[in-house]
Design a protein around this motif. Structure first.
Motif, PDB file in Angstrom:
ATOM      1  N   VAL A  52       8.673 -40.151  32.959  1.00 16.46           N
ATOM      2  CA  VAL A  52       8.717 -39.558  34.264  1.00 16.46           C
ATOM      3  C   VAL A  52       9.568 -40.643  35.236  1.00 16.46           C
ATOM      4  CG1 VAL A  52       7.687 -38.557  36.078  1.00 16.46           C
ATOM      5  CG2 VAL A  52       6.902 -38.490  33.713  1.00 16.46           C
ATOM      6  N   PHE A  53      10.442 -39.779  35.853  1.00 16.92           N
ATOM      7  CA  PHE A  53      11.132 -40.807  36.870  1.00 16.92           C
ATOM      8  C   PHE A  53      11.317 -39.946  38.302  1.00 16.92           C
ATOM      9  CE2 PHE A  53      13.056 -41.905  32.788  1.00 16.92           C
ATOM     10  CZ  PHE A  53      13.145 -43.068  32.962  1.00 16.92           C
ATOM     11  N   SER A  54      11.204 -40.574  39.251  1.00 19.26           N
ATOM     12  CA  SER A  54      11.391 -40.098  40.504  1.00 19.26           C
ATOM     13  C   SER A  54      12.858 -40.027  40.745  1.00 19.26           C
ATOM     14  CB  SER A  54      10.925 -40.892  41.862  1.00 19.26           C
ATOM     15  OG  SER A  54      11.622 -41.929  42.073  1.00 19.26           O
ATOM     16  N   ALA A  55      13.405 -39.118  41.514  1.00 24.26           N
ATOM     17  CA  ALA A  55      14.999 -38.847  41.729  1.00 24.26           C
ATOM     18  C   ALA A  55      15.395 -40.265  42.264  1.00 24.26           C
ATOM     19  CB  ALA A  55      15.113 -37.652  42.910  1.00 24.26           C
ATOM     20  N   ASP A  56      14.617 -41.052  43.474  1.00 22.03           N
ATOM     21  CA  ASP A  56      15.274 -42.068  43.863  1.00 22.03           C
ATOM     22  C   ASP A  56      15.132 -43.261  42.786  1.00 22.03           C
ATOM     23  OD1 ASP A  56      15.245 -40.788  46.465  1.00 22.03           O
ATOM     24  OD2 ASP A  56      13.309 -41.856  47.004  1.00 22.03           O
ATOM     25  N   GLU A  57      14.369 -43.226  41.954  1.00 20.68           N
ATOM     26  CA  GLU A  57      14.404 -44.037  40.804  1.00 20.68           C
ATOM     27  C   GLU A  57      15.728 -44.034  40.020  1.00 20.68           C
ATOM     28  OE1 GLU A  57      11.303 -45.946  37.781  1.00 20.68           O
ATOM     29  OE2 GLU A  57      11.030 -43.765  38.370  1.00 20.68           O
ATOM     30  N   ILE A  58      15.917 -42.889  39.694  1.00 19.79           N
ATOM     31  CA  ILE A  58      17.293 -42.603  38.862  1.00 19.79           C
ATOM     32  C   ILE A  58      18.472 -42.972  39.654  1.00 19.79           C
ATOM     33  CG2 ILE A  58      18.395 -40.408  37.859  1.00 19.79           C
ATOM     34  CD1 ILE A  58      15.799 -39.038  37.570  1.00 19.79           C
ATOM     35  N   GLU A  59      18.436 -42.701  40.837  1.00 23.22           N
ATOM     36  CA  GLU A  59      19.861 -42.957  41.657  1.00 23.22           C
ATOM     37  C   GLU A  59      19.638 -44.542  41.761  1.00 23.22           C
ATOM     38  OE1 GLU A  59      20.354 -41.308  45.468  1.00 23.22           O
ATOM     39  OE2 GLU A  59      20.295 -39.195  44.586  1.00 23.22           O
ATOM     40  N   MET A  60      18.655 -45.258  42.017  1.00 23.00           N
ATOM     41  CA  MET A  60      18.704 -46.873  42.473  1.00 23.00           C
ATOM     42  C   MET A  60      19.034 -47.378  40.820  1.00 23.00           C
ATOM     43  SD  MET A  60      15.432 -47.386  44.605  1.00 23.00           S
ATOM     44  CE  MET A  60      14.999 -48.874  43.575  1.00 23.00           C
ATOM     45  N   PHE A  61      18.703 -46.900  39.685  1.00 20.41           N
ATOM     46  CA  PHE A  61      18.913 -47.181  38.356  1.00 20.41           C
ATOM     47  C   PHE A  61      20.612 -47.494  38.225  1.00 20.41           C
ATOM     48  CE2 PHE A  61      19.093 -47.806  33.724  1.00 20.41           C
ATOM     49  CZ  PHE A  61      18.048 -48.720  33.588  1.00 20.41           C
ATOM     50  N   ALA A  62      21.443 -46.496  38.994  1.00 19.42           N
ATOM     51  CA  ALA A  62      22.968 -46.623  38.819  1.00 19.42           C
ATOM     52  C   ALA A  62      23.354 -47.988  39.506  1.00 19.42           C
ATOM     53  CB  ALA A  62      23.350 -45.595  39.517  1.00 19.42           C
ATOM     54  N   GLU A  63      22.603 -48.812  40.444  1.00 21.67           N
ATOM     55  CA  GLU A  63      22.771 -49.785  40.876  1.00 21.67           C
ATOM     56  C   GLU A  63      22.360 -50.992  40.067  1.00 21.67           C
ATOM     57  OE1 GLU A  63      21.566 -49.762  45.091  1.00 21.67           O
ATOM     58  OE2 GLU A  63      22.158 -47.666  45.256  1.00 21.67           O
ATOM     59  N   ASP A  64      22.975 -52.079  40.213  1.00 20.74           N
ATOM     60  CA  ASP A  64      22.379 -53.344  39.501  1.00 20.74           C
ATOM     61  C   ASP A  64      21.289 -54.221  40.501  1.00 20.74           C
ATOM     62  OD1 ASP A  64      22.274 -55.362  37.810  1.00 20.74           O
ATOM     63  OD2 ASP A  64      23.978 -56.318  38.197  1.00 20.74           O
ATOM     64  N   LEU A  65      20.330 -53.665  40.209  1.00 20.26           N
ATOM     65  CA  LEU A  65      19.221 -54.087  41.309  1.00 20.26           C
ATOM     66  C   LEU A  65      17.806 -54.560  40.380  1.00 20.26           C
ATOM     67  CD1 LEU A  65      18.439 -51.094  43.532  1.00 20.26           C
ATOM     68  CD2 LEU A  65      19.674 -53.092  44.089  1.00 20.26           C
ATOM     69  N   PRO A  66      17.376 -55.854  40.935  1.00 19.50           N
ATOM     70  CA  PRO A  66      16.053 -56.480  40.099  1.00 19.50           C
ATOM     71  C   PRO A  66      15.047 -55.462  39.847  1.00 19.50           C
ATOM     72  CG  PRO A  66      16.895 -57.761  41.962  1.00 19.50           C
ATOM     73  CD  PRO A  66      17.647 -56.635  42.101  1.00 19.50           C
ATOM     74  N   GLU A  67      14.939 -54.425  40.657  1.00 20.60           N
ATOM     75  CA  GLU A  67      13.961 -53.373  40.437  1.00 20.60           C
ATOM     76  C   GLU A  67      14.156 -52.474  39.131  1.00 20.60           C
ATOM     77  OE1 GLU A  67      15.626 -53.518  43.220  1.00 20.60           O
ATOM     78  OE2 GLU A  67      13.936 -54.419  44.587  1.00 20.60           O
ATOM     79  N   ASN A  68      15.362 -52.724  38.427  1.00 27.17           N
ATOM     80  CA  ASN A  68      15.624 -51.791  37.404  1.00 27.17           C
ATOM     81  C   ASN A  68      14.903 -52.361  36.311  1.00 27.17           C
ATOM     82  OD1 ASN A  68      17.122 -50.369  38.838  1.00 27.17           O
ATOM     83  ND2 ASN A  68      19.119 -51.133  38.241  1.00 27.17           N
ATOM     84  N   ARG A  69      14.466 -53.499  36.205  1.00 21.89           N
ATOM     85  CA  ARG A  69      13.698 -54.285  35.121  1.00 21.89           C
ATOM     86  C   ARG A  69      12.372 -53.288  34.938  1.00 21.89           C
ATOM     87  NH1 ARG A  69       9.766 -57.474  33.647  1.00 21.89           N
ATOM     88  NH2 ARG A  69      10.252 -58.876  32.042  1.00 21.89           N
ATOM     89  N   GLU A  70      11.735 -52.893  36.008  1.00 22.56           N
ATOM     90  CA  GLU A  70      10.333 -52.298  35.912  1.00 22.56           C
ATOM     91  C   GLU A  70      10.848 -50.971  35.408  1.00 22.56           C
ATOM     92  OE1 GLU A  70       8.722 -52.045  39.845  1.00 22.56           O
ATOM     93  OE2 GLU A  70       8.816 -54.129  40.060  1.00 22.56           O
ATOM     94  N   THR A  71      11.965 -50.273  35.468  1.00 27.77           N
ATOM     95  CA  THR A  71      12.384 -48.860  34.990  1.00 27.77           C
ATOM     96  C   THR A  71      12.429 -48.961  33.394  1.00 27.77           C
ATOM     97  OG1 THR A  71      13.194 -48.224  37.237  1.00 27.77           O
ATOM     98  CG2 THR A  71      13.906 -47.143  35.035  1.00 27.77           C
ATOM     99  N   LYS A  72      13.058 -50.369  32.980  1.00 31.18           N
ATOM    100  CA  LYS A  72      13.338 -50.630  31.823  1.00 31.18           C
ATOM    101  C   LYS A  72      12.047 -50.908  31.111  1.00 31.18           C
ATOM    102  CE  LYS A  72      17.904 -52.367  31.934  1.00 31.18           C
ATOM    103  NZ  LYS A  72      18.812 -53.590  31.971  1.00 31.18           N
ATOM    104  N   VAL A  73      11.171 -51.362  31.661  1.00 29.56           N
ATOM    105  CA  VAL A  73       9.843 -51.721  31.079  1.00 29.56           C
ATOM    106  C   VAL A  73       9.148 -50.482  30.855  1.00 29.56           C
ATOM    107  CG1 VAL A  73       7.396 -52.637  31.508  1.00 29.56           C
ATOM    108  CG2 VAL A  73       9.605 -54.108  31.775  1.00 29.56           C
TER     109      VAL A  73
END
Length: 84
Positions: A52-73
């Motif tokens: 499950v993802f929030s819409a904001d999380e999906i949009e932020m994943f398109a950017e190269d951010l350190p927070e994306n590591r949490e989404t990959k985990v």
């Protein structure tokens, strides 16, 4: 949906397919808009993995951010149950 949202969905699919491939799976991918969140479902005849993802999380994943590591985990952990 925005361009960043669509790019984020595609990138999340790529990550999920890499983890699926590591488990020897070639799933079909489905996105389900649940109104307040999005469900990524990867289906094979033997297994279903849901993330499950929030819409904001999906949009932020398109950017190269350190927070994306949490989404990959989050995706990796969804597949971890298949190894047990």
């Amino acid at each position: 949906m925005s361009e960043a949202f669509n790019k984020g969905k595609a990138m999340l699919e790529e990550v999920a397919l890499r983890y699926a491939g590591g488990h020897g799976l070639q799933p079909e991918i489905e996105w389900d808009d649940q109104g307040y969140q999005w469900l990524l479902r990867l289906n094979t005849p033997e297994h279903t993995v849901r993330v499950v993802f929030s819409a904001d999380e999906i949009e932020m994943f398109a950017e190269d951010l350190p927070e994306n590591r949490e989404t990959k985990v989050k995706i990796r952990n969804a597949f971890a149950g298949l190894s047990m």
